[in-house]
Motif scaffolding. Sequence first.
Motif, short mmCIF file in Angstrom:
data_model
loop_
_atom_site.label_atom_id
_atom_site.label_comp_id
_atom_site.label_asym_id
_atom_site.label_seq_id
_atom_site.Cartn_x
_atom_site.Cartn_y
_atom_site.Cartn_z
N LEU A 222 0.80 -1.22 0.00
CA LEU A 222 0.00 0.00 0.00
C LEU A 222 0.84 1.27 0.00
O LEU A 222 0.39 2.30 -0.50
N GLY A 223 2.04 1.23 0.58
CA GLY A 223 2.88 2.43 0.58
C GLY A 223 3.23 2.87 -0.82
O GLY A 223 3.00 4.02 -1.20
N SER A 224 3.76 1.94 -1.62
CA SER A 224 4.11 2.29 -3.00
C SER A 224 2.87 2.53 -3.82
O SER A 224 2.86 3.37 -4.72
N TRP A 225 1.81 1.79 -3.52
CA TRP A 225 0.55 1.99 -4.26
C TRP A 225 0.01 3.41 -4.07
O TRP A 225 -0.45 4.04 -5.01
N ASP A 226 0.07 3.93 -2.84
CA ASP A 226 -0.43 5.28 -2.57
C ASP A 226 0.31 6.32 -3.39
O ASP A 226 -0.30 7.26 -3.93
N LEU A 227 1.63 6.18 -3.50
CA LEU A 227 2.42 7.13 -4.28
C LEU A 227 2.03 7.07 -5.76
O LEU A 227 1.88 8.11 -6.42
N GLU A 228 1.86 5.87 -6.27
CA GLU A 228 1.47 5.71 -7.67
C GLU A 228 0.07 6.25 -7.91
O GLU A 228 -0.21 6.87 -8.94
N PHE A 229 -0.81 6.01 -6.96
CA PHE A 229 -2.19 6.47 -7.11
C PHE A 229 -2.26 7.99 -7.17
O PHE A 229 -3.00 8.56 -7.96
N ILE A 230 -1.46 8.65 -6.32
CA ILE A 230 -1.43 10.12 -6.33
C ILE A 230 -0.99 10.64 -7.68
O ILE A 230 -1.57 11.58 -8.24
N ALA A 231 0.07 10.01 -8.25
CA ALA A 231 0.58 10.45 -9.55
C ALA A 231 -0.44 10.23 -10.65
O ALA A 231 -0.69 11.12 -11.48
N VAL A 232 -1.03 9.05 -10.68
CA VAL A 232 -2.00 8.72 -11.74
C VAL A 232 -3.25 9.59 -11.61
O VAL A 232 -3.74 10.14 -12.59
N ARG A 233 -3.75 9.72 -10.40
CA ARG A 233 -4.97 10.50 -10.18
C ARG A 233 -4.75 11.97 -10.55
O ARG A 233 -5.61 12.60 -11.18
N GLY A 234 -3.60 12.51 -10.15
CA GLY A 234 -3.33 13.91 -10.48
C GLY A 234 -3.24 14.13 -11.99
O GLY A 234 -3.77 15.11 -12.52
N TYR A 235 -2.55 13.21 -12.67
CA TYR A 235 -2.42 13.33 -14.13
C TYR A 235 -3.78 13.22 -14.81
O TYR A 235 -4.12 14.01 -15.70
N LEU A 236 -4.59 12.23 -14.39
CA LEU A 236 -5.90 12.05 -15.01
C LEU A 236 -6.83 13.22 -14.71
O LEU A 236 -7.66 13.59 -15.55
N ASN A 237 -6.71 13.80 -13.53
CA ASN A 237 -7.52 14.98 -13.20
C ASN A 237 -7.26 16.10 -14.19
O ASN A 237 -8.19 16.77 -14.66
N ARG A 238 -5.97 16.29 -14.50
CA ARG A 238 -5.63 17.36 -15.46
C ARG A 238 -6.14 17.02 -16.86
O ARG A 238 -6.64 17.90 -17.57
N LEU A 239 -6.02 15.75 -17.24
CA LEU A 239 -6.53 15.35 -18.55
C LEU A 239 -8.04 15.58 -18.65
O LEU A 239 -8.54 16.09 -19.67
N MET A 240 -8.76 15.18 -17.60
CA MET A 240 -10.23 15.28 -17.64
C MET A 240 -10.73 16.72 -17.52
O MET A 240 -11.89 16.99 -17.78
N ASP A 241 -9.85 17.62 -17.13
CA ASP A 241 -10.22 19.04 -17.11
C ASP A 241 -10.07 19.68 -18.48
O ASP A 241 -10.47 20.84 -18.67
N ASN A 242 -9.48 18.95 -19.42
CA ASN A 242 -9.26 19.48 -20.77
C ASN A 242 -10.40 19.02 -21.67
O ASN A 242 -10.56 17.83 -21.96
N LEU A 243 -11.21 19.94 -22.12
CA LEU A 243 -12.41 19.62 -22.90
C LEU A 243 -12.08 18.92 -24.21
O LEU A 243 -12.77 17.98 -24.62
N LYS A 244 -11.01 19.34 -24.89
CA LYS A 244 -10.65 18.72 -26.17
C LYS A 244 -10.27 17.26 -25.99
O LYS A 244 -10.65 16.40 -26.80
N ILE A 245 -9.52 16.98 -24.95
CA ILE A 245 -9.10 15.59 -24.70
C ILE A 245 -10.30 14.72 -24.33
O ILE A 245 -10.44 13.59 -24.81
N VAL A 246 -11.18 15.26 -23.50
CA VAL A 246 -12.37 14.50 -23.10
C VAL A 246 -13.25 14.21 -24.32
O VAL A 246 -13.75 13.09 -24.49
N ARG A 247 -13.44 15.20 -25.18
CA ARG A 247 -14.26 14.99 -26.38
C ARG A 247 -13.61 13.96 -27.31
O ARG A 247 -14.31 13.11 -27.89
#
Length: 270
Positions: A222-247
């Motif tokens: 879980l320790g390493s998983w938490d670090l990876e989850f933060i990175a993935v979640r943060g990156y996907l959050n930025r992607l999903m905030d981009n209307l062109k990418i979502v479309r």
Amino acid sequence: MPRTEADRILKSSRHAIHLTDDLLEPQTPLNRYVLLRTHGRQCERMRRFIGEANASRERLENAVEALRQLMPVDAFRALLKAEGFATTPRTLAERISRNQSSTLIGCDKPGHTIAASQHLIVGVCYEVIDLLEDCSVNPKIFGLLRKVVPSRQVEIAQFMIALDRVKVNWARVLIALTPQSQLADPSIPRTQCAGITANQIEAMESESTDLSKEFRNTAERLGSWDLEFIAVRGYLNRLMDNLKIVRYLAHHFPKQLAQFQGVLETAPRS
């Protein structure tokens, strides 16, 4: 253990007064109802912990696999570059590039054992004293732990701490289900519980051993998983905030878009 080291631990430990007592274990026999109820609660807590961790991990792995499928697509890479996503976080890039099956939660580590010193203070492994230093501990727990070998003492202490149950009954049940070979004196038969057959004890011991192993493997990752989850979640959050990418994803890759959204809907671990 050198005398000076034992003295140091006794002086620095807040449980020292208990360690210098007689450390009697509970005198009343383990009740059948207490054994069955406590064992059931232990298994339930472990299964819930493992299930929640695996469910979240599966969503994460699905999102990483979706990115792994998208990255070779020229149009998607061009869109990412145009929108300012030319690079991905290193943690995420490493996960995309490595074999998914090698990181699944619940995979056993061959030959994995808990290392523990054989040095004892009045029968208690001093690693256990350090582990329980910040816990409120009934002195009878120390008396119980003396009945098993040091490595099992450490295992039981870690287990109770992880499940937030440093309780006498939990210690009693874990010791009652300890294999004969891990008793401090294997020549002494295990205490029988009235109303519980030897076959029932053996079945509960097997269930507890298997679940405990999977629980530990899950917790260790879980320790390493938490670090990876933060990175993935943060990156996907930025992607999903981009209307062109979502479309673009909704039109060309709706399955992958749904997998990204699944990760974002997963509550972060506290």
